[in-house]
Design a protein around this motif. Structure first.
Motif, mmCIF file in Angstrom:
data_model
loop_
_atom_site.group_PDB
_atom_site.id
_atom_site.type_symbol
_atom_site.label_atom_id
_atom_site.label_comp_id
_atom_site.label_asym_id
_atom_site.label_seq_id
_atom_site.Cartn_x
_atom_site.Cartn_y
_atom_site.Cartn_z
ATOM 1 N N GLU A 41 0.972 -1.151 -0.027
ATOM 2 C CA GLU A 41 0.007 -0.137 0.094
ATOM 3 C C GLU A 41 0.909 1.066 0.150
ATOM 4 O OE1 GLU A 41 -2.650 -0.359 3.329
ATOM 5 O OE2 GLU A 41 -4.064 -1.623 2.330
ATOM 6 N N THR A 42 2.051 1.147 0.917
ATOM 7 C CA THR A 42 3.029 2.308 0.617
ATOM 8 C C THR A 42 3.485 2.510 -0.569
ATOM 9 O OG1 THR A 42 3.073 1.948 3.247
ATOM 10 C CG2 THR A 42 4.730 3.474 1.911
ATOM 11 N N ALA A 43 4.029 1.167 -1.215
ATOM 12 C CA ALA A 43 4.463 1.527 -2.673
ATOM 13 C C ALA A 43 3.533 2.058 -3.554
ATOM 14 C CB ALA A 43 4.938 0.062 -2.864
ATOM 15 N N ILE A 44 2.104 1.838 -3.396
ATOM 16 C CA ILE A 44 1.401 2.207 -4.303
ATOM 17 C C ILE A 44 1.231 3.926 -4.266
ATOM 18 C CG2 ILE A 44 -1.344 2.513 -4.689
ATOM 19 C CD1 ILE A 44 -1.585 -0.506 -3.967
ATOM 20 N N VAL A 45 1.091 4.359 -2.938
ATOM 21 C CA VAL A 45 1.140 5.855 -2.782
ATOM 22 C C VAL A 45 2.520 6.553 -3.261
ATOM 23 C CG1 VAL A 45 1.233 7.836 -1.035
ATOM 24 C CG2 VAL A 45 -0.287 5.580 -0.870
ATOM 25 N N ALA A 46 3.655 5.843 -2.997
ATOM 26 C CA ALA A 46 4.921 6.439 -3.568
ATOM 27 C C ALA A 46 5.088 6.140 -5.192
ATOM 28 C CB ALA A 46 6.286 5.502 -2.924
ATOM 29 N N GLY A 47 4.479 5.118 -5.663
ATOM 30 C CA GLY A 47 4.714 4.963 -7.082
ATOM 31 C C GLY A 47 3.934 6.078 -7.803
ATOM 32 N N ARG A 48 2.717 6.280 -7.200
ATOM 33 C CA ARG A 48 1.922 7.252 -8.022
ATOM 34 C C ARG A 48 2.393 8.504 -8.131
ATOM 35 N NH1 ARG A 48 -3.885 4.876 -6.009
ATOM 36 N NH2 ARG A 48 -4.258 3.570 -7.662
ATOM 37 N N TRP A 49 3.303 9.170 -7.358
ATOM 38 C CA TRP A 49 4.016 10.315 -7.400
ATOM 39 C C TRP A 49 4.565 10.527 -8.982
ATOM 40 C CZ3 TRP A 49 3.976 15.043 -5.150
ATOM 41 C CH2 TRP A 49 3.701 15.007 -4.015
ATOM 42 N N TYR A 50 5.183 9.355 -9.463
ATOM 43 C CA TYR A 50 5.672 9.461 -10.797
ATOM 44 C C TYR A 50 4.621 9.238 -12.007
ATOM 45 C CZ TYR A 50 10.121 8.487 -8.526
ATOM 46 O OH TYR A 50 11.306 8.674 -7.807
ATOM 47 N N ASP A 51 3.535 9.191 -11.513
ATOM 48 C CA ASP A 51 2.344 8.950 -12.504
ATOM 49 C C ASP A 51 1.729 10.303 -12.847
ATOM 50 O OD1 ASP A 51 -0.066 8.526 -13.987
ATOM 51 O OD2 ASP A 51 -0.247 6.625 -13.304
ATOM 52 N N PRO A 52 1.700 10.753 -14.141
ATOM 53 C CA PRO A 52 1.267 12.053 -14.110
ATOM 54 C C PRO A 52 -0.286 12.182 -13.693
ATOM 55 C CG PRO A 52 1.621 11.060 -16.289
ATOM 56 C CD PRO A 52 2.223 10.389 -15.380
ATOM 57 N N ASP A 53 -0.917 11.061 -13.962
ATOM 58 C CA ASP A 53 -2.419 11.222 -13.454
ATOM 59 C C ASP A 53 -2.868 11.223 -12.006
ATOM 60 O OD1 ASP A 53 -3.329 10.816 -16.166
ATOM 61 O OD2 ASP A 53 -3.326 8.624 -15.843
ATOM 62 N N TYR A 54 -1.718 11.311 -11.162
ATOM 63 C CA TYR A 54 -1.803 11.623 -9.815
ATOM 64 C C TYR A 54 -0.822 12.499 -9.248
ATOM 65 C CZ TYR A 54 -4.222 7.021 -9.722
ATOM 66 O OH TYR A 54 -5.176 5.959 -10.083
ATOM 67 N N ALA A 55 0.650 12.176 -9.237
ATOM 68 C CA ALA A 55 1.667 13.000 -8.785
ATOM 69 C C ALA A 55 1.405 13.672 -7.600
ATOM 70 C CB ALA A 55 1.842 14.004 -10.001
ATOM 71 N N ALA A 56 0.736 13.455 -6.514
ATOM 72 C CA ALA A 56 0.484 13.684 -5.423
ATOM 73 C C ALA A 56 0.038 12.881 -4.292
ATOM 74 C CB ALA A 56 -0.653 15.013 -5.462
ATOM 75 N N LEU A 57 0.024 13.245 -3.257
ATOM 76 C CA LEU A 57 -0.551 12.314 -2.020
ATOM 77 C C LEU A 57 -2.004 12.247 -2.155
ATOM 78 C CD1 LEU A 57 1.414 13.198 1.328
ATOM 79 C CD2 LEU A 57 1.297 11.032 0.164
ATOM 80 N N PRO A 58 -2.648 10.945 -2.080
ATOM 81 C CA PRO A 58 -4.215 10.879 -1.985
ATOM 82 C C PRO A 58 -4.609 11.733 -0.705
ATOM 83 C CG PRO A 58 -3.173 8.858 -1.309
ATOM 84 C CD PRO A 58 -2.042 9.762 -1.747
ATOM 85 N N ASP A 59 -5.754 12.181 -0.895
ATOM 86 C CA ASP A 59 -6.558 13.048 0.062
ATOM 87 C C ASP A 59 -6.788 12.205 1.367
ATOM 88 O OD1 ASP A 59 -6.561 15.126 -1.649
ATOM 89 O OD2 ASP A 59 -8.894 14.649 -2.287
ATOM 90 N N GLY A 60 -6.334 12.818 2.389
ATOM 91 C CA GLY A 60 -6.744 11.900 3.648
ATOM 92 C C GLY A 60 -5.720 10.945 3.999
ATOM 93 N N TRP A 61 -4.655 10.630 3.250
ATOM 94 C CA TRP A 61 -3.711 9.509 3.492
ATOM 95 C C TRP A 61 -2.671 10.131 4.620
ATOM 96 C CZ3 TRP A 61 1.735 8.813 3.230
ATOM 97 C CH2 TRP A 61 1.999 7.467 3.320
ATOM 98 N N ALA A 62 -2.667 9.106 5.289
ATOM 99 C CA ALA A 62 -1.713 9.490 6.592
ATOM 100 C C ALA A 62 -0.646 8.075 6.817
ATOM 101 C CB ALA A 62 -2.493 9.813 8.005
ATOM 102 N N GLY A 63 0.212 8.087 6.213
ATOM 103 C CA GLY A 63 0.997 6.780 6.513
ATOM 104 C C GLY A 63 2.181 7.146 7.402
ATOM 105 N N LEU A 64 2.912 5.969 7.579
ATOM 106 C CA LEU A 64 4.200 6.161 8.719
ATOM 107 C C LEU A 64 5.140 6.770 8.120
ATOM 108 C CD1 LEU A 64 3.681 2.359 10.294
ATOM 109 C CD2 LEU A 64 2.610 4.561 10.982
ATOM 110 N N VAL A 65 5.641 6.872 6.850
ATOM 111 C CA VAL A 65 6.446 7.577 6.076
ATOM 112 C C VAL A 65 6.208 8.848 5.563
ATOM 113 C CG1 VAL A 65 7.984 5.407 5.973
ATOM 114 C CG2 VAL A 65 6.449 6.120 4.181
ATOM 115 N N PRO A 66 7.053 9.655 5.503
ATOM 116 C CA PRO A 66 6.860 10.996 4.730
ATOM 117 C C PRO A 66 6.750 10.854 3.356
ATOM 118 C CG PRO A 66 9.063 11.005 5.547
ATOM 119 C CD PRO A 66 8.323 9.773 6.281
ATOM 120 N N LEU A 67 5.789 11.016 2.460
ATOM 121 C CA LEU A 67 5.728 10.814 1.057
ATOM 122 C C LEU A 67 5.229 12.029 0.550
ATOM 123 C CD1 LEU A 67 4.744 7.034 0.770
ATOM 124 C CD2 LEU A 67 7.055 8.105 0.503
#
Length: 757
Positions: free
Chosen positions: A435-461
């Motif tokens: 799940e963390t890899a999904i959030v991190a990987g989407r930073w590279y995807d032009p359709d996302y390139a940001a944190l999802p709303d409301g996401w609060a993970g254990l690592v700074p992304l």
């Protein structure tokens, strides 16, 4: 002062005066300091060791009976009966096959010189590290070497810090005071008063005090002298960070040649040059840990009929390695267990569960997931494990096990936790990593390139840089999580994770691991009903086979499978990508006509599908294939048109940056091939900052090679050499297997460097 110690001092003084020498003159003649001579004559220090005594006798030029009398007085002063009770000064038996530690011994020698000068408080050296490093052997070797520097003796005490009940401070103080000839009636009753007595005595002595196997700062602090010319060596599994003003030496593992040397010194079988490679293998299985090496060597020596290969076979299985590394009452696992037994319950739980981590290293957030705590609490427990020598820090915020300690942690995990608890921990770890890899990987995807709303993970992304840093650091861990999820049939989770890292994979090629990753996602997607989703993973698998493995034939075959499936489901964008990957594979197979036809179809399909990024990137790929066909002018024109299109089409900023950098890189190479040196340098200069910004080392290597060749042709020799050498270094480290274009660039660069001389 009366007794044997003053008898030696009186004898030394009488002989010096009889020889007509001052203390300074005797010091010059013997090499023994005048202060040391003064201490001996006044009875403030014990008789010297043999070498110092011989130097004094030679300086006095005494022979015959006078020399014998001086030697006898010294021997009497040093004897246990001199104080009427056993002395504490006897060191444990040293090892005759001690190896390595040259740098660390040099540090202790330097501390001994500082102690002899009397400048400042007496030095304290804390020797620490994980179990089995040979800390006691090191301290004993240092004490043996430095004996003559401390004429009042060497005091050794085992504090038994890993025992359930370490030696009490008051008992240690009592032993030390008795060893320093304080009568029982004069020894204070309270610990504070005894500590003060010890400091007073040591202020006027030149002693080497070895405090072995300390548990804590509280056990050591009352034993330290406050003044005088003493040296203290403390050994501990812990760094004893609460002690101030001390010199710390963390003993490392032995180097490969040192491990081999230790095995060879113990077992004759390992000394045979013909088995040098096997000895290196045995050393690695022992983790270059002195205790493990010593046990393995001892077992070999005790079985002359065994070969090194026999010992390797016994250690090869990870599940029985610790059991094999035991001899008599000594064992590697036993040594680890002593530290484990001291751990507080939360740290012990974390220690066991860290055996679940598949990668070589890890950080606090993953530890928190395993123990269901906060990262801050997990970090505190990780630091406890480091302090107890059961974990090694790796950089600023990561940690790793020694190989043998990892095996011990796994044993404790299987013994101390139920299968249900272990399965739950693995499930938490796997889910969190993906799940963390999904959030991190989407930073590279032009359709996302940001944190999802409301996401609060254990690592700074919170940025692309943080996301990339996490993905790189945790590669071994999320890859294993992907394998576990695939094996458990969590197909959609596998597909989602790999899909999210699609653009990240393009920026981290030619890592060969993408072949496995995309094979897993293709298999997972095939088990799901969404065939539209499946074609994307087949295409990406075709890309990985070529870009990360140089497997052009397989890549072309898989790409065409993807093309046919995309055609069936009516996915124009996937058709274009499949044809692009087929074109790249055919180009590397030398099928240039097929490749050029496929490239044209690929960017036409992408254009029809509205896939602007795909259109632009395929246009650059087409330019590279034109170069392979020696159609450099067309390649340059294609790149120019690409630069026009990137400004005209709605492309996200990062993808636009990548397109410009790739187009300018291709133009630079084409101008170089046409020997258009000025144009080559111009486009290369434009490309360099862009390629540097997106961190594409292979493109950076290509540009340096092209610009280096241009500068060589223009007689800018020094800069040409620099560019070419840098380009070769970068491209060699990053070229994908089977990439014939890059192989050609490297050959040209090496030839130009050779021509420059």
């Amino acid at each position: 002062m009366t007794g044997p110690r003053s008898l030696f001092g009186d004898r030394l003084r009488a002989l010096r005066r009889s020889a007509g020498l001052t203390m300074e003159q005797l010091a010059e003649a013997s090499g023994v300091s005048s202060r040391a001579i003064s201490d001996m004559e006044r009875g403030y220090s014990r008789a010297p060791q043999a070498r110092t005594l011989a130097a004094l006798a030679d300086g006095l030029r005494v022979t015959g009976d006078d020399r014998a009398v001086l030697m006898a007085a010294a021997e009497q002063a040093r004897s246990p009966s001199a104080a009427g009770r056993p002395r504490l000064g006897d060191l444990p038996r040293g090892v005759t096959d001690f190896v390595g530690r040259a740098e660390e011994l040099a540090i202790v020698r330097k501390a001994a010189k500082l102690a002899s000068s009397g400048d400042g408080p007496p030095p304290v050296v804390v020797v620490h590290g994980q179990p089995g490093l040979g800390k006691t052997a090191f301290a004993v070797r240092a004490a043996e070497e430095l004996g003559d520097s401390f004429p009042d003796g060497r005091l050794y005490v085992d504090l038994r810090g890993v025992d359930p009940s370490p030696v009490a401070v008051g008992e240690v103080l009592l032993r030390l005071l008795r060893a320093l000839d304080v009568s029982a009636g004069r020894i204070a009753t309270g610990d504070d008063d005894r500590s003060a007595q010890l400091r007073t005595l040591l202020r006027d002595r030149r002693c080497l005090l070895v405090l072995d196997n300390a548990r804590s700062e509280d056990q050591v602090r009352p034993l330290l002298p406050a003044g005088g010319r003493c040296l203290v060596i403390v050994t501990s599994r812990r760094a004893l960070g609460g002690l101030e003003g001390v010199l710390r030496i963390e003993l490392p593992l032995l180097a490969g040649f040192e491990s081999a040397g230790l095995l060879s010194a113990i077992a004759a079988q390992a000394a045979d040059p013909a088995v040098a490679d096997q000895v290196q293998t045995l050393s690695r299985l022992c983790g270059h840990l002195p205790l493990a090496l010593r046990i393995a060597g001892t077992r070999l020596a005790g079985r002359p009929q065994w070969t090194v290969e026999n010992m390797i076979a016994r250690l090869a299985g990870a599940d029985r390695r610790l059991a094999a590394l035991a001899a008599g009452d000594t064992g590697v696992g036993t040594a680890f267990a002593l530290s484990y037994a001291q751990l507080p319950a939360p740290a012990a739980t974390l220690f066991r569960r860290l055996a679940h981590v598949p990668g070589a290293d890890f950080a606090a957030p993953l530890a928190a997931v395993l123990t269901e705590t906060t990262p801050a609490d997990a970090e505190d427990h990780l630091d406890e494990l480091v302090e107890f020598g059961l974990l090694q820090p790796e950089g600023v915020d990561r940690y790793r096990f020694h190989d043998l300690i990892r095996l011990f942690a796994d044993e404790r995990l299987r013994t101390d936790e139920s299968p249900e608890t272990r399965d739950a921990a693995i499930e938490r770890m796997t889910t969190w990593l993906l799940e963390t890899a999904i959030v991190a990987g989407r930073w590279y995807d032009p359709d996302y390139a940001a944190l999802p709303d409301g996401w609060a993970g254990l690592v700074p992304l919170t940025s692309l840089e943080e996301a990339g840093a996490w993905l790189r650091a945790e590669t071994d861990n999320w890859l294993q999580a992907l394998r576990v999820a695939a094996a458990q049939g969590s197909h959609q989770l596998v597909v989602d994770a790999v899909r999210a890292m699609g653009y990240y994979s393009d920026e981290t090629r030619p890592w060969s691991g993408w072949i496995e990753v995309l094979k897993l996602s293709s298999t997972a997607a095939a088990a799901l009903p969404d065939r539209w989703q499946l074609v994307g993973h087949i295409n990406n698998y075709a890309w990985a086979l070529m870009a990360c493995g140089g497997r052009a034939g397989e890549s072309a075959e898989v790409a065409m499978q993807g093309y046919r499936l995309a055609e069936e489901v009516g996915n124009l964008q996937a058709q274009g990508l499949a044809m692009q990957f087929a074109a790249t594979a055919w180009r590397n197979l030398g099928r240039l006509d097929d490749a050029l036809r496929a490239h044209r179809e690929a960017y036409q399909l992408s254009d029809r599908a509205g896939n602007h990024i795909g259109y632009l990137w395929q246009s650059v790929a087409y330019a590279y294939t034109l170069q392979m066909a020696d159609r450099y002018d067309e390649a340059i024109d294609t790149c120019r048109q690409t630069l026009v299109e990137v400004d005209r089409r709605p492309v996200p900023p990062r993808q636009a940056l990548i397109t410009r950098s790739r187009a300018l890189t291709a133009m630079t190479i084409a101008h170089c091939a046409l020997e258009q040196w000025a144009e080559c340098l111009h486009t290369g200069t434009l490309a360099l900052p862009l390629v540097t910004e997106i961190k594409q080392p292979e493109d950076l290597g290509r540009i340096h090679i092209a610009m280096g060749r241009a500068r060589a042709a223009l007689d800018h020799t020094a800069q040409a050499r620099t560019d070419l050498a840098r380009g070769v270094e970068l491209l060699e480290a990053n070229v994908a297997p089977g990439n014939t274009l890059d192989m050609g660039y490297l050959a040209q660069a090496r030839q130009t460097l050779a021509d420059l001389g």
